[in-house]
Structures are given as C-alpha cells and as structure tokens.
Design a protein around this motif. Structure first.
Motif, PDB file in Angstrom:
ATOM      1  N   ALA A   7       0.830  -1.206   0.000  1.00  0.00           N
ATOM      2  CA  ALA A   7       0.000   0.000   0.000  1.00  0.00           C
ATOM      3  C   ALA A   7       0.864   1.255   0.000  1.00  0.00           C
ATOM      4  CB  ALA A   7      -0.928  -0.010   1.217  1.00  0.00           C
ATOM      5  N   ALA A   8       2.008   1.202   0.692  1.00  0.00           N
ATOM      6  CA  ALA A   8       2.896   2.369   0.737  1.00  0.00           C
ATOM      7  C   ALA A   8       3.382   2.759  -0.650  1.00  0.00           C
ATOM      8  CB  ALA A   8       4.093   2.078   1.649  1.00  0.00           C
ATOM      9  N   LEU A   9       3.608   1.757  -1.521  1.00  0.00           N
ATOM     10  CA  LEU A   9       4.077   2.026  -2.892  1.00  0.00           C
ATOM     11  C   LEU A   9       2.938   2.067  -3.907  1.00  0.00           C
ATOM     12  CD1 LEU A   9       7.339  -0.127  -3.053  1.00  0.00           C
ATOM     13  CD2 LEU A   9       7.129   2.333  -2.702  1.00  0.00           C
ATOM     14  N   HIS A  10       1.701   1.897  -3.423  1.00  0.00           N
ATOM     15  CA  HIS A  10       0.512   1.940  -4.291  1.00  0.00           C
ATOM     16  C   HIS A  10       0.577   0.848  -5.360  1.00  0.00           C
ATOM     17  CE1 HIS A  10       0.141   6.544  -3.312  1.00  0.00           C
ATOM     18  NE2 HIS A  10       0.099   5.765  -2.239  1.00  0.00           N
ATOM     19  N   ILE A  11       0.946  -0.355  -4.954  1.00  0.00           N
ATOM     20  CA  ILE A  11       1.022  -1.482  -5.888  1.00  0.00           C
ATOM     21  C   ILE A  11       0.293  -2.674  -5.273  1.00  0.00           C
ATOM     22  CG2 ILE A  11       3.180  -0.778  -7.000  1.00  0.00           C
ATOM     23  CD1 ILE A  11       4.670  -2.653  -5.121  1.00  0.00           C
ATOM     24  N   ILE A  20       7.649  -2.364  -9.099  1.00  0.00           N
ATOM     25  CA  ILE A  20       8.101  -1.871  -7.795  1.00  0.00           C
ATOM     26  C   ILE A  20       9.045  -0.691  -7.986  1.00  0.00           C
ATOM     27  CG2 ILE A  20       9.432  -2.464  -5.728  1.00  0.00           C
ATOM     28  CD1 ILE A  20       8.407  -5.339  -6.067  1.00  0.00           C
ATOM     29  N   LYS A  21       9.987  -0.829  -8.921  1.00  0.00           N
ATOM     30  CA  LYS A  21      10.935   0.256  -9.182  1.00  0.00           C
ATOM     31  C   LYS A  21      10.233   1.498  -9.721  1.00  0.00           C
ATOM     32  CE  LYS A  21      14.936  -2.721 -10.052  1.00  0.00           C
ATOM     33  NZ  LYS A  21      15.925  -3.185 -11.045  1.00  0.00           N
ATOM     34  N   LYS A  22       9.292   1.293 -10.625  1.00  0.00           N
ATOM     35  CA  LYS A  22       8.565   2.425 -11.214  1.00  0.00           C
ATOM     36  C   LYS A  22       7.775   3.167 -10.135  1.00  0.00           C
ATOM     37  CE  LYS A  22       5.172   3.572 -14.797  1.00  0.00           C
ATOM     38  NZ  LYS A  22       4.288   3.020 -15.872  1.00  0.00           N
ATOM     39  N   ALA A  23       7.137   2.406  -9.231  1.00  0.00           N
ATOM     40  CA  ALA A  23       6.342   3.028  -8.170  1.00  0.00           C
ATOM     41  C   ALA A  23       7.222   3.818  -7.218  1.00  0.00           C
ATOM     42  CB  ALA A  23       5.567   1.948  -7.414  1.00  0.00           C
ATOM     43  N   TYR A  24       8.382   3.222  -6.839  1.00  0.00           N
ATOM     44  CA  TYR A  24       9.272   3.936  -5.921  1.00  0.00           C
ATOM     45  C   TYR A  24       9.802   5.216  -6.565  1.00  0.00           C
ATOM     46  CZ  TYR A  24      13.321   5.351  -3.262  1.00  0.00           C
ATOM     47  OH  TYR A  24      14.226   6.108  -2.558  1.00  0.00           O
ATOM     48  N   ARG A  25      10.207   5.145  -7.834  1.00  0.00           N
ATOM     49  CA  ARG A  25      10.757   6.323  -8.514  1.00  0.00           C
ATOM     50  C   ARG A  25       9.748   7.473  -8.506  1.00  0.00           C
ATOM     51  NH1 ARG A  25      14.650   7.512 -12.316  1.00  0.00           N
ATOM     52  NH2 ARG A  25      14.145   9.300 -13.642  1.00  0.00           N
ATOM     53  N   LYS A  26       8.520   7.163  -8.833  1.00  0.00           N
ATOM     54  CA  LYS A  26       7.484   8.194  -8.907  1.00  0.00           C
ATOM     55  C   LYS A  26       7.233   8.820  -7.531  1.00  0.00           C
ATOM     56  CE  LYS A  26       2.565   8.782 -10.012  1.00  0.00           C
ATOM     57  NZ  LYS A  26       1.337   8.089 -10.488  1.00  0.00           N
ATOM     58  N   LEU A  27       7.087   7.986  -6.507  1.00  0.00           N
ATOM     59  CA  LEU A  27       6.759   8.498  -5.179  1.00  0.00           C
ATOM     60  C   LEU A  27       7.948   9.183  -4.515  1.00  0.00           C
ATOM     61  CD1 LEU A  27       4.616   5.492  -3.895  1.00  0.00           C
ATOM     62  CD2 LEU A  27       3.789   7.764  -4.503  1.00  0.00           C
ATOM     63  N   ALA A  28       9.168   8.665  -4.769  1.00  0.00           N
ATOM     64  CA  ALA A  28      10.356   9.272  -4.160  1.00  0.00           C
ATOM     65  C   ALA A  28      10.576  10.681  -4.681  1.00  0.00           C
ATOM     66  CB  ALA A  28      11.579   8.396  -4.432  1.00  0.00           C
ATOM     67  N   VAL A  42       7.830  14.090   4.686  1.00  0.00           N
ATOM     68  CA  VAL A  42       9.058  13.568   5.292  1.00  0.00           C
ATOM     69  C   VAL A  42       8.861  12.132   5.741  1.00  0.00           C
ATOM     70  CG1 VAL A  42      10.698  13.818   7.190  1.00  0.00           C
ATOM     71  CG2 VAL A  42       9.820  15.851   6.029  1.00  0.00           C
ATOM     72  N   GLU A  43       7.741  11.862   6.412  1.00  0.00           N
ATOM     73  CA  GLU A  43       7.480  10.511   6.895  1.00  0.00           C
ATOM     74  C   GLU A  43       7.129   9.576   5.747  1.00  0.00           C
ATOM     75  OE1 GLU A  43       7.483   7.458   9.446  1.00  0.00           O
ATOM     76  OE2 GLU A  43       8.085   9.528   9.869  1.00  0.00           O
ATOM     77  N   ILE A  44       6.387  10.080   4.760  1.00  0.00           N
ATOM     78  CA  ILE A  44       6.053   9.258   3.591  1.00  0.00           C
ATOM     79  C   ILE A  44       7.315   8.874   2.842  1.00  0.00           C
ATOM     80  CG2 ILE A  44       4.895   9.253   1.342  1.00  0.00           C
ATOM     81  CD1 ILE A  44       2.753  11.055   2.569  1.00  0.00           C
ATOM     82  N   PHE A  45       8.254   9.809   2.717  1.00  0.00           N
ATOM     83  CA  PHE A  45       9.521   9.546   2.027  1.00  0.00           C
ATOM     84  C   PHE A  45      10.269   8.394   2.709  1.00  0.00           C
ATOM     85  CE2 PHE A  45      14.050  10.822   1.149  1.00  0.00           C
ATOM     86  CZ  PHE A  45      14.011  10.576  -0.219  1.00  0.00           C
ATOM     87  N   LYS A  46      10.227   8.352   4.039  1.00  0.00           N
ATOM     88  CA  LYS A  46      10.888   7.273   4.779  1.00  0.00           C
ATOM     89  C   LYS A  46      10.128   5.960   4.631  1.00  0.00           C
ATOM     90  CE  LYS A  46      12.770  10.501   8.190  1.00  0.00           C
ATOM     91  NZ  LYS A  46      12.690  10.994   9.587  1.00  0.00           N
ATOM     92  N   GLN A  47       8.794   6.026   4.639  1.00  0.00           N
ATOM     93  CA  GLN A  47       7.989   4.808   4.524  1.00  0.00           C
ATOM     94  C   GLN A  47       8.189   4.124   3.178  1.00  0.00           C
ATOM     95  OE1 GLN A  47       3.984   6.068   5.327  1.00  0.00           O
ATOM     96  NE2 GLN A  47       4.342   6.344   7.534  1.00  0.00           N
ATOM     97  N   ILE A  48       8.208   4.916   2.099  1.00  0.00           N
ATOM     98  CA  ILE A  48       8.361   4.298   0.775  1.00  0.00           C
ATOM     99  C   ILE A  48       9.782   3.776   0.586  1.00  0.00           C
ATOM    100  CG2 ILE A  48       6.522   5.687  -0.250  1.00  0.00           C
ATOM    101  CD1 ILE A  48       8.599   7.486  -1.471  1.00  0.00           C
ATOM    102  N   ALA A  49      10.759   4.399   1.252  1.00  0.00           N
ATOM    103  CA  ALA A  49      12.135   3.895   1.177  1.00  0.00           C
ATOM    104  C   ALA A  49      12.231   2.524   1.832  1.00  0.00           C
ATOM    105  CB  ALA A  49      13.096   4.880   1.840  1.00  0.00           C
ATOM    106  N   GLU A  50      11.628   2.383   2.996  1.00  0.00           N
ATOM    107  CA  GLU A  50      11.643   1.091   3.691  1.00  0.00           C
ATOM    108  C   GLU A  50      10.880   0.048   2.884  1.00  0.00           C
ATOM    109  OE1 GLU A  50      10.231  -0.920   7.948  1.00  0.00           O
ATOM    110  OE2 GLU A  50      10.475   1.263   7.775  1.00  0.00           O
ATOM    111  N   ALA A  51       9.722   0.451   2.341  1.00  0.00           N
ATOM    112  CA  ALA A  51       8.925  -0.484   1.543  1.00  0.00           C
ATOM    113  C   ALA A  51       9.703  -0.963   0.326  1.00  0.00           C
ATOM    114  CB  ALA A  51       7.622   0.191   1.110  1.00  0.00           C
ATOM    115  N   TYR A  52      10.395  -0.039  -0.338  1.00  0.00           N
ATOM    116  CA  TYR A  52      11.170  -0.428  -1.525  1.00  0.00           C
ATOM    117  C   TYR A  52      12.331  -1.343  -1.144  1.00  0.00           C
ATOM    118  CZ  TYR A  52      14.320  -0.247  -5.490  1.00  0.00           C
ATOM    119  OH  TYR A  52      15.159  -0.625  -6.522  1.00  0.00           O
ATOM    120  N   GLU A  53      13.014  -1.044  -0.046  1.00  0.00           N
ATOM    121  CA  GLU A  53      14.153  -1.869   0.377  1.00  0.00           C
ATOM    122  C   GLU A  53      13.715  -3.306   0.655  1.00  0.00           C
ATOM    123  OE1 GLU A  53      17.779  -0.470   2.743  1.00  0.00           O
ATOM    124  OE2 GLU A  53      16.551  -1.440   4.280  1.00  0.00           O
ATOM    125  N   VAL A  54      12.517  -3.483   1.213  1.00  0.00           N
ATOM    126  CA  VAL A  54      12.023  -4.831   1.508  1.00  0.00           C
ATOM    127  C   VAL A  54      11.524  -5.526   0.240  1.00  0.00           C
ATOM    128  CG1 VAL A  54      10.227  -6.137   2.717  1.00  0.00           C
ATOM    129  CG2 VAL A  54      11.446  -4.312   3.898  1.00  0.00           C
TER     130      VAL A  54
END
Length: 308
Positions: A7-11, A20-28, A42-54
């Motif tokens: 949900a954090a990456l909207h996928i 996954i990469k396309k979603a992270y690029r757009k949101l980041a 600020v918090e969303i930026f951290k959440q999507i980073a963690e979501a992408y790393e996993v």
C-alpha cells in the motif's frame, strides 16, 4: 497490525520488480523533502524507502509475504530444538536518502536541485526548506524486537545505522555508518523507548532527527508475559517447570485441578525495572486433556467415582 509495504508504494501484492521500481521512482521524486513542503512528506519519504528496500529484495519480500512485518523484523522461528530458535530480524537503517541515492545513482543524487555553482535552485514545487532557518527533522522511530530472555537478564545490542554526515565544507554530505549501543536493562517492558538525540541525517539548515527505538517482545515458545508476571500453560500430568534462567522448579500441587485452576508461584516472574532484584510472579495454568472416547469399562468406573 503491521505496515503494508504494498500500500505504501501503491502497488498490488503480485507486482513485478519493474513495477516496484517504477512506483518507488514516482513516489520518491514526489515526496522528496527538497521538492515537497507538505509536513507529511518527510514521513512518507521514509515509509516508501523502507517499503522499496524490503520488496525489491526477494528474500525479504518472501519473509514479509509469509510472516508479515512482525516475522520480518522480529525474526522467524527455525526448526524446533535449534540452539538459536529465531532467525535474525530485519532492521531498517532509517536512512531514506541512502535508498534514494542508491536507486538514482551518482555521487550526488541531489545534483538536479543545484546549479553549476552549487547554489540552490528555486523549484516550482513550493521551494526548498526555509533558508537560514534551522528546523529539526521528525523523529525516526524503529522497533527493537527482544526475546524474553533478553528482557529477563538484560543484554547489550549493537545496531548499525547509515546516515548523511556533513563534510568540512558545511554543505555537501557523505553517507557513513555508525554503531549505536543499547544497554537493555532487566525487566524492560514492551513499549520502552530508547532515544539517541540528533543521530539522524545532517545537512545545511537541518537539525538532525532523534532516533528512537521502541521495545517489542518476541513471542516465546513457553511463556507469555503480562506486565511483570509470567504465564505458563502446562498439560497434566504436571512435571517440572523450566524457568527463563534454566532452573527446574518442582511445583507441588495439593489442590483438586479443575479447568480454571491456576497455580501462583511468587517471585518467579520478570525482574521489576525499578528494582531488578525483585520479580513479579509466575502463574501456571493447566490444560486438562479430556478423552474423546471411553470404553464401557471406563464409563462404569467414572459413574462409580461420581456417585461416591
């Protein structure tokens, strides 16, 4: 309920690596602190980073899909009887800009925000954060999963974090690793917060964020904790109870055991945080195993016992 990385990456949960990469690029790019003035970014930026790393790591994603965030971060159970019954859990380093840097590449992932002379460019995204005004980033909160044994005896945990550190020019920065040491005290309860002040990313006009670790208890195969007390469920017949510190307790039972019977053993629970020399209590509940079938002879014996 744990975090929903999808949900954090909207996928969706069946998203492929490219999605996954396309979603992270757009949101980041949308929520990068230099492009957005929304406080929540600020918090969303951290959440999507963690979501992408996993989700970009096949192993982490597989564990998350099967065991959820608790299993991913708390560790998953290995085969019964192993000396180390729990696998090591995942800990997000908390550095969203490190993920951003590694994804977009280059020595300076923020170069698009500056001109050739290194001056800030006024973007059409609400501008950069206030110039000359220092503002502290929001605290970075991370779960610290500990076993009951860790919380019973106390221990030392060393956690490696990666963060941006200002260079001598006071403007550019470099990603460096640092080891944070947490001295776990006997009896700490779930929810205990350990704060490392200003250990977050450094930068111009930025007061580094505090990093806060919040204690979470791992599930234990034999005991359940309630405040400073321990709950133990034993199947009849009762033998010996092995404590967290590997002592065997002989529990004499002189009462009639019934389905709601509970045996209290004073002073055999968790250490009290205020005074670790004192402990809570141990409560033993009994699982009475009723037979599913009785022979005619056993039925007659039961009738006679109930009538006497």
């Amino acid at each position: 309920m744990g975090q929903d990385y999808y949900a954090a990456l909207h996928i969706t949960r069946n998203a492929e690596d490219a999605q996954i990469k396309k979603a992270y690029r757009k949101l980041a790019l949308k929520h990068h602190p230099l492009k957005s003035v929304e406080p929540a970014s600020v918090e969303i930026f951290k959440q999507i980073a963690e979501a992408y790393e996993v989700l970009s790591d096949p192993v982490k994603r597989s564990i998350y899909d099967k065991f959820g965030e608790e299993g991913l971060k708390g560790g998953i159970p290995q085969e019964f009887g192993s000396e180390t019954p729990w696998a090591t859990g995942y800990v997000f380093h908390g550095n969203a800009e490190k993920v951003f840097h590694e994804f977009f590449g280059g020595n300076n992932p923020f170069s698009e925000f500056f001109d050739a002379e290194g001056k800030e460019v006024d973007l059409n995204f609400g501008g950069l954060r206030g110039r000359g005004v220092k503002k502290q980033d929001l605290p970075i909160q991370r779960d610290l999963y500990l076993s009951l044994e860790d919380l019973f005896f106390g221990c030392t945990k060393k956690i490696k974090i990666s963060r941006r550190v200002l260079n001598e020019d006071g403007y550019s920065s470099t990603i460096k690793d640092k080891i944070l040491t947490i001295d776990v005290k006997p009896g700490w309860r779930q929810g205990t917060r350990i704060t490392f002040e200003k250990e977050g990313d450094q930068g111009p006009n930025i007061i580094p964020a505090d990093i806060i670790f919040i204690v979470k208890e791992k599930l234990h195969p034999r005991f359940r904790r309630e405040n400073d007390n321990l709950i133990f469920v034993n199947s009849i017949p009762l033998g010996k109870v092995k404590t967290l510190d590997d002592r065997l307790l002989n529990i004499p039972i002189n009462d009639i055991i019934h389905p709601k019977y509970c045996k209290k053993v004073p002073g055999e629970g968790m250490p009290l945080p205020e005074d670790p020399t004192k402990k809570g209590d141990l409560f033993i509940f009994f699982e009475i195993q009723f037979p599913t079938r009785l022979t005619p002879q056993k039925k007659q014996m039961l009738r006679q016992a109930l009538l006497t």
